[in-house]
Design an enzyme around this catalytic site. Structure first.
Site, PDB file in Angstrom:
ATOM      1  N   SER A 150      11.934 -29.795 -13.997  1.00 53.44           N
ATOM      2  CA  SER A 150      10.610 -29.320 -13.487  1.00 53.44           C
ATOM      3  C   SER A 150      10.913 -28.147 -12.399  1.00 53.44           C
ATOM      4  CB  SER A 150       9.427 -30.324 -12.878  1.00 53.44           C
ATOM      5  OG  SER A 150       9.291 -31.291 -13.871  1.00 53.44           O
TER       6      SER A 150
ATOM      7  N   HIS B  22       9.096 -28.967  -7.282  1.00 51.79           N
ATOM      8  CA  HIS B  22       8.012 -28.306  -7.898  1.00 51.79           C
ATOM      9  C   HIS B  22       7.507 -26.902  -6.913  1.00 51.79           C
ATOM     10  CE1 HIS B  22       5.898 -30.947 -10.810  1.00 51.79           C
ATOM     11  NE2 HIS B  22       7.311 -31.088 -10.945  1.00 51.79           N
TER      12      HIS B  22
END
Length: 254
Positions: free
Chosen positions: A128, A179
C-alpha cells in the site's frame, strides 16, 4: 491513462514488464506463504516481514521486503489490481529503471515512517505504501506538471486519493503511516524522476506489433459477432481479477 485496453495478458506483459513482474512476485509469494503454506515460504515471511523491533536491531532489509508480502487474498488482489491500473502509464513515462527506483523508494519511505511513528512491537506487510507513492507522483503532475496528465485522469486520481486518504483513517488495521509516508514520498521524489519525461502515449506499446510498410487487414472485420467473444475471452482474467478486487474493496469499506 488508466483505462486498460490491451488485447491480452501477453500484450500487457510485453508492454509493461516491470509492473507485470511485481504483480507475479506478489501473487507467487502469497501462494507460497498463505495458500500452500510451504516451509520455505513461511521461512521467507519470517525473514522478510516488517517488524520494527528487528529493524531497530539492524535488520534494515525489512524496510523494503514487506512491500512484496500480503495478508489475505483480497489484500494481494486489491494491491496488485491497483498496480495494474495505475502503474503502466508511469512505467512507460519513466522507463523501466526509473519506475523500479520510484516504486521501491516510496515503499521504503512508507516503511521508514511506520518505523518512526509506530511502536517497536508493530508488525506490518503490504504494497500500500508503494501504491500511495504512485498516487503522490500523479498528484505532483496535477499540481506542477499538468502537461503530463489529461483532465479525465486528473479527476480520477483526485477522487481516488480523497477516498483513499479518508478510508485510511476510518478502516481498522490500516498502516496509516505507510499510506501517508508513501504518498508524501511520491510527492518528494516526483520532482527528480519527472525530469525530461513525456506524457503517456497509449499507442507506443503497440509499435512492436506493427510493420512500418505493411497493410494491416483483418479478414473478419465485418464479422462483429465473432470479434466480441474473442475479446471477452482474451480479457477474462482481467475481468475476474477486477471483480474480486472490487469485492475486496467493498468488504474493506463495509
Amino acid at each position: 491513462m488508466f483505462i486498460r485496453n490491451e488485447r491480452s495478458i501477453k500484450e500487457f506483459m510485453q508492454s509493461y514488464p516491470v509492473v507485470s513482474t511485481i504483480v507475479i512476485i506478489n501473487l507467487a509469494l502469497w501462494l507460497l506463504i498463505n495458500f500452500l503454506q510451504l516451509p520455505i515460504g513461511l521461512l521467507f515471511r519470517d525473514w522478510a516481514i516488517g517488524y520494527n523491533l528487528y529493524i531497530a536491531a539492524g535488520q534494515y532489509w525489512r524496510l523494503i521486503t514487506p512491500v512484496f508480502l500480503h495478508g489475505d487474498i483480497m489484500h494481494v488482489l486489491f494491491n496488485s489490481f491497483s498496480l495494474v491500473l495505475f502503474g503502466p502509464a508511469l512505467e512507460q513515462m519513466l522507463g523501466k529503471f526509473k519506475f523500479i527506483i520510484a516504486y521501491l523508494s516510496v515503499g521504503i519511505i512508507g516503511n521508514i515512517a511506520t518505523y518512526l511513528f509506530e511502536p517497536l512491537q508493530y508488525v506490518h506487510l503490504g504494497a500500500s505504501g508503494s501504491i500511495y507513492g504512485l498516487f503522490g507522483i500523479y498528484v505532483f503532475m496535477m499540481l506542477f506538471r499538468k502537461e503530463l496528465i489529461d483532465s479525465g485522469s486528473s479527476q480520477m486520481i483526485k477522487t481516488i486519493v480523497i477516498i483513499g486518504l479518508i478510508m485510511t483513517f476510518l478502516r481498522p488495521n490500516t498502516n496509516i503511516f505507510a499510506h501517508l509516508g508513501g504518498f508524501v514520498g511520491g510527492l518528494l521524489i516526483a520532482l527528480l524522476i519527472l525530469k525530461n519525461v513525456h506524457a503517456y502515449n497509449p499507442w507506443q506499446r503497440r509499435r512492436y506489433d506493427m510493420d512500418d510498410d505493411s497493410i494491416q487487414f483483418n479478414p473478419n472485420r465485418w464479422n462483429k459477432k465473432r470479434i466480441l467473444p474473442a475479446k471477452l475471452k482474451q480479457n477474462l482474467p482481467w475481468i475476474i481479477i477486477g471483480i474480486l478486487a472490487l469485492f475486496g474493496l467493498l468488504s474493506r469499506f463495509f
